[in-house]
Design a protein around this motif. Structure first.
Motif, PDB file in Angstrom:
ATOM      1  N   THR A  87       0.826  -1.207   0.000  1.00  0.00           N
ATOM      2  CA  THR A  87       0.000   0.000   0.000  1.00  0.00           C
ATOM      3  C   THR A  87       0.858   1.254   0.000  1.00  0.00           C
ATOM      4  N   GLU A  88       2.169   1.086   0.217  1.00  0.00           N
ATOM      5  CA  GLU A  88       3.038   2.250   0.361  1.00  0.00           C
ATOM      6  C   GLU A  88       4.091   2.377  -0.738  1.00  0.00           C
ATOM      7  N   ARG A  89       4.444   1.276  -1.377  1.00  0.00           N
ATOM      8  CA  ARG A  89       5.535   1.306  -2.350  1.00  0.00           C
ATOM      9  C   ARG A  89       5.022   0.941  -3.746  1.00  0.00           C
ATOM     10  N   ASN A  90       5.408   1.702  -4.736  1.00  0.00           N
ATOM     11  CA  ASN A  90       4.990   1.396  -6.106  1.00  0.00           C
ATOM     12  C   ASN A  90       6.117   1.641  -7.110  1.00  0.00           C
ATOM     13  N   HIS A  91       7.342   1.366  -6.670  1.00  0.00           N
ATOM     14  CA  HIS A  91       8.519   1.610  -7.497  1.00  0.00           C
ATOM     15  C   HIS A  91       9.299   0.308  -7.652  1.00  0.00           C
ATOM     16  N   ILE A  92       9.687  -0.014  -8.885  1.00  0.00           N
ATOM     17  CA  ILE A  92      10.485  -1.200  -9.176  1.00  0.00           C
ATOM     18  C   ILE A  92      11.752  -0.772  -9.901  1.00  0.00           C
ATOM     19  N   VAL A  93      12.869  -1.314  -9.463  1.00  0.00           N
ATOM     20  CA  VAL A  93      14.162  -1.037 -10.092  1.00  0.00           C
ATOM     21  C   VAL A  93      14.634  -2.305 -10.794  1.00  0.00           C
ATOM     22  N   THR A  94      15.028  -2.170 -12.054  1.00  0.00           N
ATOM     23  CA  THR A  94      15.573  -3.303 -12.785  1.00  0.00           C
ATOM     24  C   THR A  94      16.745  -2.819 -13.636  1.00  0.00           C
ATOM     25  N   VAL A  95      17.202  -3.652 -14.553  1.00  0.00           N
ATOM     26  CA  VAL A  95      18.411  -3.359 -15.329  1.00  0.00           C
ATOM     27  C   VAL A  95      18.087  -3.450 -16.813  1.00  0.00           C
ATOM     28  N   THR A  96      18.736  -2.648 -17.607  1.00  0.00           N
ATOM     29  CA  THR A  96      18.427  -2.562 -19.043  1.00  0.00           C
ATOM     30  C   THR A  96      18.693  -3.857 -19.803  1.00  0.00           C
ATOM     31  N   THR A  97      19.517  -4.745 -19.257  1.00  0.00           N
ATOM     32  CA  THR A  97      19.863  -5.986 -19.961  1.00  0.00           C
ATOM     33  C   THR A  97      19.073  -7.195 -19.472  1.00  0.00           C
ATOM     34  N   GLU A  98      18.031  -6.964 -18.687  1.00  0.00           N
ATOM     35  CA  GLU A  98      17.218  -8.082 -18.207  1.00  0.00           C
ATOM     36  C   GLU A  98      16.510  -8.786 -19.360  1.00  0.00           C
ATOM     37  N   HIS A  99      16.075 -10.017 -19.099  1.00  0.00           N
ATOM     38  CA  HIS A  99      15.280 -10.774 -20.067  1.00  0.00           C
ATOM     39  C   HIS A  99      13.943 -10.070 -20.264  1.00  0.00           C
ATOM     40  N   LYS A 100      13.340 -10.281 -21.440  1.00  0.00           N
ATOM     41  CA  LYS A 100      12.059  -9.653 -21.736  1.00  0.00           C
ATOM     42  C   LYS A 100      10.968 -10.067 -20.748  1.00  0.00           C
ATOM     43  N   ALA A 101      11.118 -11.214 -20.114  1.00  0.00           N
ATOM     44  CA  ALA A 101      10.133 -11.626 -19.115  1.00  0.00           C
ATOM     45  C   ALA A 101      10.042 -10.603 -17.990  1.00  0.00           C
ATOM     46  N   VAL A 102      11.167  -9.998 -17.658  1.00  0.00           N
ATOM     47  CA  VAL A 102      11.183  -8.942 -16.643  1.00  0.00           C
ATOM     48  C   VAL A 102      10.811  -7.599 -17.254  1.00  0.00           C
ATOM     49  N   LEU A 103      11.449  -7.239 -18.367  1.00  0.00           N
ATOM     50  CA  LEU A 103      11.246  -5.922 -18.952  1.00  0.00           C
ATOM     51  C   LEU A 103       9.809  -5.713 -19.414  1.00  0.00           C
ATOM     52  N   ASP A 104       9.221  -6.730 -20.050  1.00  0.00           N
ATOM     53  CA  ASP A 104       7.840  -6.592 -20.525  1.00  0.00           C
ATOM     54  C   ASP A 104       6.849  -6.560 -19.367  1.00  0.00           C
ATOM     55  N   THR A 105       7.127  -7.332 -18.322  1.00  0.00           N
ATOM     56  CA  THR A 105       6.256  -7.295 -17.140  1.00  0.00           C
ATOM     57  C   THR A 105       6.339  -5.927 -16.469  1.00  0.00           C
ATOM     58  N   CYS A 106       7.531  -5.372 -16.400  1.00  0.00           N
ATOM     59  CA  CYS A 106       7.686  -4.033 -15.826  1.00  0.00           C
ATOM     60  C   CYS A 106       6.971  -2.988 -16.679  1.00  0.00           C
ATOM     61  N   ARG A 107       7.014  -3.161 -17.987  1.00  0.00           N
ATOM     62  CA  ARG A 107       6.303  -2.220 -18.852  1.00  0.00           C
ATOM     63  C   ARG A 107       4.802  -2.284 -18.600  1.00  0.00           C
ATOM     64  N   PHE A 108       4.281  -3.490 -18.399  1.00  0.00           N
ATOM     65  CA  PHE A 108       2.861  -3.651 -18.071  1.00  0.00           C
ATOM     66  C   PHE A 108       2.531  -2.949 -16.754  1.00  0.00           C
ATOM     67  N   LEU A 109       3.377  -3.160 -15.755  1.00  0.00           N
ATOM     68  CA  LEU A 109       3.130  -2.545 -14.453  1.00  0.00           C
ATOM     69  C   LEU A 109       3.230  -1.024 -14.530  1.00  0.00           C
ATOM     70  N   GLU A 110       4.100  -0.550 -15.400  1.00  0.00           N
ATOM     71  CA  GLU A 110       4.227   0.890 -15.596  1.00  0.00           C
ATOM     72  C   GLU A 110       2.909   1.468 -16.108  1.00  0.00           C
ATOM     73  N   GLU A 111       2.257   0.724 -16.996  1.00  0.00           N
ATOM     74  CA  GLU A 111       0.961   1.155 -17.509  1.00  0.00           C
ATOM     75  C   GLU A 111      -0.116   1.129 -16.436  1.00  0.00           C
ATOM     76  N   GLN A 112       0.110   0.327 -15.391  1.00  0.00           N
ATOM     77  CA  GLN A 112      -0.845   0.246 -14.282  1.00  0.00           C
ATOM     78  C   GLN A 112      -0.571   1.282 -13.196  1.00  0.00           C
ATOM     79  N   GLY A 113       0.446   2.106 -13.403  1.00  0.00           N
ATOM     80  CA  GLY A 113       0.721   3.172 -12.446  1.00  0.00           C
ATOM     81  C   GLY A 113       2.000   3.009 -11.651  1.00  0.00           C
ATOM     82  N   PHE A 114       2.722   1.895 -11.831  1.00  0.00           N
ATOM     83  CA  PHE A 114       3.998   1.721 -11.148  1.00  0.00           C
ATOM     84  C   PHE A 114       5.057   2.626 -11.771  1.00  0.00           C
TER      85      PHE A 114
END
Length: 376
Positions: A87-114
């Motif tokens: 309820t308090e945190r909505n920030h995710i840190v990752t790396v530019t060379t991650e697998h698409k499984a991470v990067l695409d999921t993060c992109r989805f979450l970004e669209e949800q407000g993360f």
């Protein structure tokens, strides 16, 4: 020249070890009961699943009670990132060379407000720890960094990264798909909270994977699949018993033979790399030492990698991740390391494995050198 297939794309997937197949077969033919059934046949299969969980747990230094069986690392990553509740945190840190499984999921979450921060890497593919530390704040829910990169084999300093995450109260998710079964992995030592893996990367079956969850993180994770409350409510659905059994056996074999595999495969990789680097202008992408022993990613400037792959015919290599191999775009991993489009599109990944032989390496060296000369 032999027309016998030579497979040097083990980072995409590995062949099923015969010992794994033998372990799996009874659970297709005779012991096919549902592991959640309460009759005797079901209870027998349930015990087998528990044994396989113990085998996998032993490989990664975990408790079997903390292992969730999934269809693979992609599902595990999706569950870990989408299922984390705060309820308090909505920030995710990752790396530019991650697998698409991470990067695409993060992109989805970004669209949800993360809010997503993607930390860069240096020219050798290693995460910039100073920038990562600066990116993690009191608002960060999770830091997601892979243990070993699928394209270059570069190994990240997960212990340091988890320390940075935990100092700000953030969780540590590690995609260990390319590392598990190849190098020692102990979830306790680097301070990991969530770890994803796939069986088909260490000679197990496709369609079977796992998410390890530290005991403390379970209460923060919300199921993404509903329909029966299987696996303590974290993932509904009938268990893939043959796949789980195969993954367990593959884990057992990997643990027993890891040191032997590492020495033999590492020698073959070094031999291949040394000879291919005699090609004029060729260079290795990634840190020269801090990487998986089975992987080399080599740029042959001026050569179209896709043309070279097709010309190699019976020798299977790749120009990047299998998940994006159908595209003609330059690798996002190599681009993040600072390569030009042209050099990224001239790079080939060779990934060796348990069944690679010295004659195969010798033939590959000869064929690549010949074809690079023709295609330059």
């Amino acid at each position: 020249m032999s027309a016998t297939p030579i497979y040097l794309d083990y980072n995409a997937t590995t062949p099923l070890d015969e010992r794994v197949l033998e372990a799996m077969l009874p659970y297709f033919r005779t012991h096919f009961a549902n592991a959640n059934s309460v009759h005797l046949s079901g209870l027998v299969v349930r015990e087998v699943v528990e044994n396989a969980s113990e085998q996998l747990a032993a490989l990664i230094g975990a408790s079997p009670n903390d292992i969730l069986h999934t269809s693979g690392a992609t599902e595990s990553i999706n569950l870990a990132l989408k299922g984390l509740q705060s309820t308090e945190r909505n920030h995710i840190v990752t790396v530019t060379t991650e697998h698409k499984a991470v990067l695409d999921t993060c992109r989805f979450l970004e669209e949800q407000g993360f809010r997503i921060t993607r930390v860069p890497v240096d020219a050798e593919g290693l995460v910039n720890e100073v920038e990562l530390e600066n990116a993690v704040t009191e608002d960060t829910l999770c830091v997601s960094v892979m243990l070993a990169n699928n394209e270059t084999g570069v190994i990240h300093p997960i212990r340091n990264i988890s320390g940075i995450a935990h100092a700000r109260g953030a969780l540590m998710l590690c995609d260990a798909t390319q590392a598990v079964g190849k190098i020692p992995v102990n979830v306790r030592e680097p301070g990991i909270d969530l770890l994803a893996l796939s069986a088909h990367k260490f000679y197990g079956p496709k369609g079977s994977g796992a998410l390890w969850m530290s005991p403390g993180v379970k209460k923060l994770l919300s199921a993404q699949m509903h329909g029966g409350g299987h696996q303590k409510g974290f993932r509904s659905g009938t268990l893939n018993v043959p796949g789980i059994v195969g993954m367990g056996k593959a884990a057992e074999v990997a643990q027993a033979e890891m040191a032997e595999d590492a020495a033999r495969i590492g020698n073959l990789r070094d031999q291949l790399e040394k000879e291919l680097l005699t090609v004029a202008g060729a260079f290795v992408n990634g840190h020269p030492g801090q990487r998986l022993y089975n992987t080399t990613n080599i740029c042959f400037p001026g050569v179209n990698a896709d043309q070279l792959i097709l010309a190699l015919q019976h020798i299977s290599v790749s120009s990047g991740s299998a998940c994006t191999a159908a595209t003609t775009h330059p690798s996002h991993v190599l681009k993040a390391m600072g390569l030009s489009d042209q050099d990224a599109l001239s790079s080939i990944r060779f990934s060796l494995g348990r069944f690679t032989t010295e004659p195969e390496i010798a033939e590959t060296i000869g064929r690549v050198k010949l074809l690079v000369g023709r295609l330059t």
